[in-house]
Scaffold this active site. Structure first.
Site, PDB file in Angstrom:
ATOM      1  N   GLY A 565       0.957   1.899   1.206  1.00 45.60           N
ATOM      2  CA  GLY A 565       1.909   1.195   2.069  1.00 45.60           C
ATOM      3  C   GLY A 565       3.116   0.748   1.274  1.00 45.60           C
ATOM      4  N   GLU A 566       3.957   0.014   1.968  1.00 44.28           N
ATOM      5  CA  GLU A 566       5.154  -0.481   1.306  1.00 44.28           C
ATOM      6  C   GLU A 566       5.347  -1.947   1.663  1.00 44.28           C
ATOM      7  OE1 GLU A 566       8.417   2.087   1.614  1.00 44.28           O
ATOM      8  OE2 GLU A 566       9.689   0.825   0.344  1.00 44.28           O
ATOM      9  N   GLY A 567       5.541  -2.709   0.647  1.00 44.79           N
ATOM     10  CA  GLY A 567       5.707  -4.144   0.892  1.00 44.79           C
ATOM     11  C   GLY A 567       7.075  -4.620   0.470  1.00 44.79           C
ATOM     12  N   GLN A 568       7.204  -5.948   0.390  1.00 49.42           N
ATOM     13  CA  GLN A 568       8.507  -6.533   0.072  1.00 49.42           C
ATOM     14  C   GLN A 568       8.996  -6.193  -1.326  1.00 49.42           C
ATOM     15  OE1 GLN A 568       8.400 -10.689  -0.688  1.00 49.42           O
ATOM     16  NE2 GLN A 568       6.170 -10.722  -0.633  1.00 49.42           N
ATOM     17  N   GLY A 570       7.934  -3.446  -3.192  1.00 50.38           N
ATOM     18  CA  GLY A 570       7.966  -2.012  -3.456  1.00 50.38           C
ATOM     19  C   GLY A 570       6.746  -1.347  -2.861  1.00 50.38           C
ATOM     20  N   GLU A 571       6.416  -0.218  -3.407  1.00 49.10           N
ATOM     21  CA  GLU A 571       5.314   0.549  -2.814  1.00 49.10           C
ATOM     22  C   GLU A 571       3.961   0.103  -3.367  1.00 49.10           C
ATOM     23  OE1 GLU A 571       6.328   4.662  -3.430  1.00 49.10           O
ATOM     24  OE2 GLU A 571       7.676   4.626  -1.699  1.00 49.10           O
ATOM     25  N   VAL A 572       2.931   0.370  -2.561  1.00 46.09           N
ATOM     26  CA  VAL A 572       1.551   0.110  -2.999  1.00 46.09           C
ATOM     27  C   VAL A 572       0.846   1.464  -3.031  1.00 46.09           C
ATOM     28  CG1 VAL A 572      -0.581  -1.152  -2.551  1.00 46.09           C
ATOM     29  CG2 VAL A 572       1.612  -2.155  -1.883  1.00 46.09           C
ATOM     30  N   LYS A 603       0.345  -2.268  -6.974  1.00 46.59           N
ATOM     31  CA  LYS A 603       1.597  -2.709  -6.329  1.00 46.59           C
ATOM     32  C   LYS A 603       2.691  -2.679  -7.388  1.00 46.59           C
ATOM     33  CE  LYS A 603       1.645  -6.284  -3.187  1.00 46.59           C
ATOM     34  NZ  LYS A 603       1.716  -7.653  -2.706  1.00 46.59           N
ATOM     35  N   ASP A 713       1.979 -17.737   4.765  1.00 45.72           N
ATOM     36  CA  ASP A 713       2.226 -16.518   5.550  1.00 45.72           C
ATOM     37  C   ASP A 713       0.905 -15.907   5.999  1.00 45.72           C
ATOM     38  OD1 ASP A 713       3.586 -14.508   6.785  1.00 45.72           O
ATOM     39  OD2 ASP A 713       4.156 -13.450   4.973  1.00 45.72           O
TER      40      ASP A 713
HETATM   41  P1  ADP Z   1       3.611  -7.197   1.848  1.00 44.64           P
HETATM   42  O1  ADP Z   1       3.973  -7.722   0.531  1.00 44.64           O
HETATM   43  O2  ADP Z   1       4.774  -6.723   2.647  1.00 44.64           O
HETATM   44  O3  ADP Z   1       2.709  -8.092   2.623  1.00 44.64           O
HETATM   45  P2  ADP Z   1       1.944  -5.554   0.381  1.00 44.64           P
HETATM   46  O4  ADP Z   1       2.897  -5.160  -0.648  1.00 44.64           O
HETATM   47  O5  ADP Z   1       0.915  -6.568  -0.003  1.00 44.64           O
HETATM   48  O6  ADP Z   1       2.732  -5.960   1.635  1.00 44.64           O
HETATM   49  O7  ADP Z   1       1.207  -4.290   0.968  1.00 44.64           O
HETATM   50  C1  ADP Z   1       1.815  -3.342   1.745  1.00 44.64           C
HETATM   51  C2  ADP Z   1       0.777  -2.530   2.420  1.00 44.64           C
HETATM   52  O8  ADP Z   1       0.005  -1.840   1.439  1.00 44.64           O
HETATM   53  C3  ADP Z   1      -0.237  -3.385   3.148  1.00 44.64           C
HETATM   54  O9  ADP Z   1       0.171  -3.602   4.470  1.00 44.64           O
HETATM   55  C4  ADP Z   1      -1.481  -2.566   3.081  1.00 44.64           C
HETATM   56  O10 ADP Z   1      -1.547  -1.639   4.155  1.00 44.64           O
HETATM   57  C5  ADP Z   1      -1.354  -1.838   1.781  1.00 44.64           C
HETATM   58  N1  ADP Z   1      -2.115  -2.526   0.740  1.00 44.64           N
HETATM   59  C6  ADP Z   1      -1.701  -3.501  -0.041  1.00 44.64           C
HETATM   60  N2  ADP Z   1      -2.654  -3.923  -0.896  1.00 44.64           N
HETATM   61  C7  ADP Z   1      -3.716  -3.138  -0.649  1.00 44.64           C
HETATM   62  C8  ADP Z   1      -5.029  -3.092  -1.187  1.00 44.64           C
HETATM   63  N3  ADP Z   1      -5.449  -3.903  -2.194  1.00 44.64           N
HETATM   64  N4  ADP Z   1      -5.893  -2.221  -0.716  1.00 44.64           N
HETATM   65  C9  ADP Z   1      -5.507  -1.404   0.288  1.00 44.64           C
HETATM   66  N5  ADP Z   1      -4.286  -1.404   0.859  1.00 44.64           N
HETATM   67  C10 ADP Z   1      -3.384  -2.258   0.376  1.00 44.64           C
END
Ligand code: ADP
Length: 858
Positions: A565-568, A570-572, A603, A713
């Site tokens: 996924g992608e969060g605030q 960068g990518e995960v 992350k 949050d």
């Molecule tokens: P944000 O910071 O925007 O809340 P994250 O960066 O934590 O988002 O994560 C983005 C996306 O990556 C999540 O919505 C989730 O789907 C996936 N993800 C994050 N951490 C994990 C993890 N430990 N295991 C599986 N998926 C993850």
């Protein structure tokens, strides 16, 4: 108040004050000084009579309140007054023109010896001594009610006042009665020196079927085509109202206060007036009181052209003055026409129409340094007179007007300042009241909490100190869950005046709308030990505040598998971490997972991230490194020796809870789902698996709250789902530690999850464990609706903020999230609703929530 409104008010105030300042022409209310019958300023030789009864009742004894003398106590005429009383009079020569507002009469008392008095009398007056005018009141009546006994003085207002040098008192009696009189005149010297004006008589207007008469009804000269040789309404000291249909004087007809003319009757477009004076004077200005009710076709004159004459001919060079049209105010006002110190005994002015009608109510001339009531009137004003002020001087000089104007401007400015200050004070009181409520609720509770963290403040402070001036705004995914609330809050009436976000925390405290920033929170709570040393990826002091077991993982041992996924930040990524199990010490070992390589989530901070984003990323690492709980996602290792910065967390197979529940719902709806899936889902709802998930979140939050830790949050999108419906709370990007026993006040601008936020977080910027409880209630609601819709999906962001305002006002108008279909009644009423109580103190703790949920599962 709108700027336009302020301008208009200021204009009105200015006009009124200006009028007040120029009210010093002749003010009938002030011009009420005894002119010297009692006081003796009027000489005996200036008092005469048509006849006298005896030497001891000669005219000179006719002084009001004057008993001591060699006379018999009053003036008494020589023969019995004739029926019409025309022949007998007591005459006073004031030696110069006076503006006379009041007369007083008394009978002959003579220490009880006399009993003669005039029950009724009339007044005659003359300016030159040859032509006599009968005074009439405004309704045309000549007779004045006089005395009822021989000793009491009776004062009568002259309405209209008269301007004269000579005044006669004429008793009105029948044959049988002997009358005696003592008299006094009250007024002031007529410094204008105007002896007569000549004008065309006023016109009649028909306004909406009503007759409006603008004639000069008290003119005392000759009336033919023009009015000549007299004075009248233009010098009676009464000024018309803004609305010419109404009069200052009770019971008079519409238009009474004004003399007015219709443009159509003057082909040349102006009205000519001629003013005659007692002698040659040096004129500084002329003041003309004009109506300006332009909505009814009346306006100030457009131009005044004045000619002067000292001898037989008018001088060639007139003074021309253009006042300028006023399209803003319909207030009647004095217009000052400068006369340029011209010398004249007559002035001829042509007043050019500014509209269909021109209405004048008063005229006054300033010549030299005219000062009212100081010249020959050295008498002591009687204490009977209303408004008496012995020191009062009416100064018509321009300095007075200037001072009046300045006072007006200062008054307006003061009024505006007072209004602004008043509004600010009101808003501060409102804010204080609401904040005090919360402070009472929360401070005590938070202050009692024990410290859970043992990291070194100094190193932390150094980082936060560097970030406190940050303007960094968190970059959230383009997600409707997050909004920038400050903009919306200003639409609430209580917060409408809120200023732009400010940088200083103190300022934020005194401002109404909360300010949300991400980078400077801990600086409010940490000690002042902060240094300004910025944190960098290679700055190992970062780990001074982190768990010592957290180590740098060799980057080359990570193998990319897929993007999760992608969060605030960068990518995960899903990665294989070689030898991770060996790398981790016992404390961090993941139970029951002996796989090698171990699957982990990595992350990564995006490469173009600025310093503030980097600081926040490191902050999240520091926070997560200290958290150990089965329901908190675990940070295993970091890669911060070089860019890009990475945090390695345990992998949660089923992704985030929101997606997980959404997928579940979609599968539910799908036709081709397997029997197993169907059974699974049914059991999920029936076996209260959803409640079980919520209980796990509550458990994780219970752990956080035991550390005085505010997540800020909490939502299904920030919870991860592992095997067997294990739920772990993640995303500590917004969370902060509260171990100092204070609440967070955030500032700056940031997007925030307003639909999950408590009213006090939105409106006051306060984030506490009680506000986490509020967010938990919303998260529980999400879970029990299988994330079918966003909370308050039927409300716009503006409406959500409005609803927050309703929670604040607490008038029963706030809207709550409805009970989800799968939600047991008890869970909704006893738990969910209790999370949204207005009073934060009355919300349950996570300990309570966890207990309740576990019990409801039993
Ligand atoms: P944000 O910071 O925007 O809340 P994250 O960066 O934590 O988002 O994560 C983005 C996306 O990556 C999540 O919505 C989730 O789907 C996936 N993800 C994050 N951490 C994990 C993890 N430990 N295991 C599986 N998926 C993850």
């Amino acid at each position: 108040m709108e700027v336009k409104e302020v301008k208009l008010v200021a204009h009105h105030v200015f006009v009124v004050l200006l009028a007040a300042s120029v009210r010093t022409q002749v003010n009938p209310e002030m011009c009420r000084y005894p002119l010297g019958m009692t006081g003796g300023q009027i000489q005996d030789e200036d008092i005469s009579a048509s006849s006298q009864y005896s030497e001891s009742t000669a005219a000179r004894f006719g002084r009001l309140d004057f008993d001591n003398g060699d006379g018999d106590g009053a003036w008494c005429p020589g023969v019995t007054s004739e029926a019409d009383g025309l022949k007998d009079f007591l005459q006073v020569d004031l030696r110069s023109l006076h503006f006379i507002t009041l007369v007083g009469t008394q009978g002959r008392h003579a220490d009880g010896m006399g009993n003669e008095f005039a029950q009724r009398y009339r007044i005659q007056y003359s300016r030159g001594g040859s032509d006599w005018v009968d005074w009439r009141d405004r309704k045309g009546r000549q007779v004045i009610e006089g005395n009822r006994n021989a000793y009491e003085a009776v004062l009568k207002d002259l309405e209209p006042p008269l301007i004269a040098r000579f005044v006669r008192f004429m008793p009105v009696t029948d044959h049988s009665m002997i009358v005696c009189m003592r008299v006094e005149l009250y007024g002031c010297e007529w410094l204008d020196g105007l002896t007569s004006y000549s004008i065309p008589d006023g016109h009649q207007m028909i306004y909406r079927g009503r007759d409006v008469y603008f004639n000069d009804s008290v003119y005392d000269g000759a009336s033919a085509e023009r009015l000549t040789q007299g004075l009248g309404q233009l010098t009676d000291g009464t000024w018309g109202l803004d609305d010419f249909l109404h009069s200052q004087i009770y019971g008079m007809w519409p238009g009474y206060d004004y003399v007015g003319w219709n443009n159509r009757s003057f082909p040349k477009g102006y009205v000519e007036m001629i003013f005659e004076f007692d002698h040659v004077r040096n004129f500084t200005s002329m003041k003309v009181y004009c109506n300006n009710m332009y909505s009814r076709g009346v306006r100030l004159f457009r131009q005044a052209t004045c000619y002067f004459r000292s001898g037989p001919d008018w001088e060639a060079d007139p003074v021309v003055f253009r006042p300028g049209a006023d399209h803003v105010s319909q207030a009647a006002r004095f217009v000052t026409v400068p006369l340029g110190d011209r010398t004249a005994s007559s002035i001829k002015c042509r007043f050019h129409f500014g509209d269909l009608w021109m209405l004048l109510s008063e005229l006054a001339f300033q010549s030299g340094s005219a000062v009212y009531n100081t010249s020959r009137n050295k008498g002591h004003p009687t204490s009977l007179l209303p408004g008496y002020d012995p020191t009062h001087k009416l100064d018509d000089s321009n300095t007075r007007i200037l001072i009046g104007c300045l006072v007006a401007v200062i008054a307006i400015l003061l009024a505006i300042i007072v209004i602004i200050l008043w509004r600010q004070v009101w808003q501060k009181m409102l804010e204080k009241a609401s904040r005090r409520m919360l402070d009472d609720e929360l401070t005590a509770r938070l202050a009692d909490q024990t410290r859970a963290f043992s990291f070194h403040h100094s190193s932390l402070s150094s980082e936060e100190g560097s970030a406190s001036t940050s303007t960094y705004e968190r970059i959230f995914p383009l997600c409707a869950d997050y909004q920038e609330p400050s903009r919306l809050i200003r639409k609430l009436p209580e917060f409408a005046q809120s200023a732009e976000p400010v940088e200083k925390p103190e300022a934020a405290c005194s401002d109404n709308a909360p300010h949300y920033a991400e980078a400077d929170i801990i600086s409010l709570q940490e000690s002042s030990e902060s240094s300004t040393c910025p944190v960098t990826a290679v700055n190992i002091s970062l780990f001074a505040g982190t768990d010592s077991s957290l180590k740098e993982f060799p980057r080359n041992k990570l193998t990319f598998k897929e993007k999760l996924g992608e969060g605030q930040f960068g990518e995960v990524h899903l990665c294989e971490a070689e030898d991770m199990q060996d790398f981790l010490n016992e404390d961090l070992c993941i139970e029951g997972n002996n796989m090698s390589p171990l699957l982990v989530a990595v992350k990564t901070l995006r490469e173009d991230a600025n310093k503030n984003a980097r600081n926040d990323f490191l902050k999240e690492i520091r926070i997560m490194s200290r958290l150990r709980d089965p329901n908190i996602v675990r940070l295993l290792a970091v890669c911060v020796d070089s860019d890009p910065l990475c945090m390695i967390t345990e992998y949660m197979e089923n992704g985030d809870l929101n997606q997980f529940l959404c997928n579940l719902r979609l599968r539910q709806a799908a036709e081709d789902r397997t029997e197993w899936e169907e059974k699974e889902e049914r059991s999920m709802v029936c076996d209260r698996k959803l409640i079980g998930m919520a209980a796990q979140i509550a458990s994780g939050m219970k752990y956080l709250s035991s550390l005085n830790f505010v997540h800020r949050d909490l939502a299904t999108r920030n919870c991860l789902v592992g095997k067997n419906y294990t739920i772990k709370i993640a995303d500590f990007g917004m969370s902060r530690n509260l171990y100092r026993g204070d609440y967070y006040r955030i500032q700056g601008r940031a997007v925030l999850p307003i639909r999950w936020m408590s009213w006090e977080s939105i409106l006051l910027g306060k984030f506490t464990m009680a506000s986490d409880v509020w967010a938990f209630g919303v998260t529980l609601w999400e879970i029990l609706t299988l994330c079918k819709e966003q909370p308050y999906s039927q409300l716009s962001d503006e409406q959500v903020i409005e609803n927050t305002g309703e929670f604040f006002r607490d008038q029963g108008k706030q809207v709550y999230l409805p009970k989800p279909p799968y939600c047991p009644d008890k869970v909704y009423s006893d738990l969910m609703l209790s999370c949204w109580r207005r009073n934060a103190k009355q919300r349950p703790s996570f300990q309570d929530i966890h207990t309740q949920l576990v019990e409801s599962l039993a």
